[in-house]
Write an enzyme that holds these catalytic residues in place. Structure first.
Site, PDB file in Angstrom:
ATOM      1  N   CYS A   1       0.817  -1.211   0.000  1.00  0.00           N
ATOM      2  CA  CYS A   1       0.000   0.000   0.000  1.00  0.00           C
ATOM      3  C   CYS A   1       0.854   1.266   0.000  1.00  0.00           C
ATOM      4  O   CYS A   1       1.505   1.567  -0.981  1.00  0.00           O
ATOM      5  CB  CYS A   1      -0.987  -0.030   1.168  1.00  0.00           C
ATOM      6  N   HIS A   2       0.903   2.029   1.090  1.00  0.00           N
ATOM      7  CA  HIS A   2       1.769   3.212   1.142  1.00  0.00           C
ATOM      8  C   HIS A   2       3.201   2.861   1.517  1.00  0.00           C
ATOM      9  O   HIS A   2       4.103   3.678   1.337  1.00  0.00           O
ATOM     10  CB  HIS A   2       1.227   4.230   2.153  1.00  0.00           C
TER      11      HIS A   2
END
Length: 226
Positions: free
Chosen positions: A133-134
């Protein structure tokens, strides 16, 4: 097998009054996949102790089977509350490293010297580096022994510009992850927003969004089993 999981210590969402941290599902799903394969798991964070959980990841609509399991698992909660300081861990003690996402890493782990050195050590040792994800933001400043960005020329993914826009934070985050991965030479790939996507390129494994966390964990376990 010994797996190091590195979490953010950052809890402020830019200049807003909102809190952030790591996304609980992106920790819980991989944690239990690793645990159920009898992996020896160590948790670390820049500050040590309890890393901040993004409050939005604790909302009812964000719950999954893994988060429900975690919420009922006092032992796992105790482990999470006592992460080791990142400066005290060494690549030599582990077979692989995994970074859960959430917005927090965009502010601290992306430029954390201990994290960057750790990733570079894993890479130079030929050990798997994974992030979801991030968290692929942690790769942005990591370089090879030749001084090239690790992600240069590598197939990678991460939270997309359109997903950031959809959650209303494109103007809040310090940078758009998709843009920065491309700027470092990453060959960015993505699925439709919110669909699972895990990409492996050699010893590098990245996942697009929360739905991809278990797929990244599976890819890492497969790589370690070879």
């Amino acid at each position: 097998m010994k797996i190091l999981m590195v979490l953010t210590s950052h809890d402020k969402l830019g200049d807003t009054d909102h809190k952030t941290g790591f996304w609980i599902e992106e920790f819980a799903a991989p944690y239990y996949r690793f645990l159920d394969e009898n992996a020896d798991i160590t948790l670390a964070s820049p500050a040590g102790g309890q890393p901040p959980i993004d409050p939005n990841s604790e909302l009812e609509q964000s719950q999954t089977e893994a988060t429900v399991r975690f919420n009922n698992d006092e032992q796992a909660q105790a482990v999470l509350a006592n992460t080791r300081k990142l400066s005290d861990v060494s690549e030599q003690d582990y077979d692989a490293v995994f970074y859960p996402g959430g917005h927090g890493p965009l502010w601290d782990l992306v430029s954390d010297s201990d994290s960057i050195a750790l990733i570079e050590a894993f890479w130079q040792a030929g050990k798997p580096v994974s992030a979801v994800c991030h968290a692929p933001a942690v790769l942005l400043n990591a370089k090879t022994a030749d001084g090239e960005y690790i992600i240069s020329g590598k197939a990678v993914t991460g939270f997309t510009n359109s997903e950031e826009t959809a959650v209303g934070l494109a103007e809040v985050v310090p940078f758009l992850l998709e843009d920065e991965l491309k700027a470092r030479g990453g060959q960015f790939e993505s699925a439709q927003d919110w669909n699972s996507l895990a990409i492996q390129d050699g010893m590098l494994i990245t996942g697009q969004n929360p739905a991809s966390s278990e797929a990244v964990a599976e890819a890492l376990l497969s790589l370690l089993a070879k």
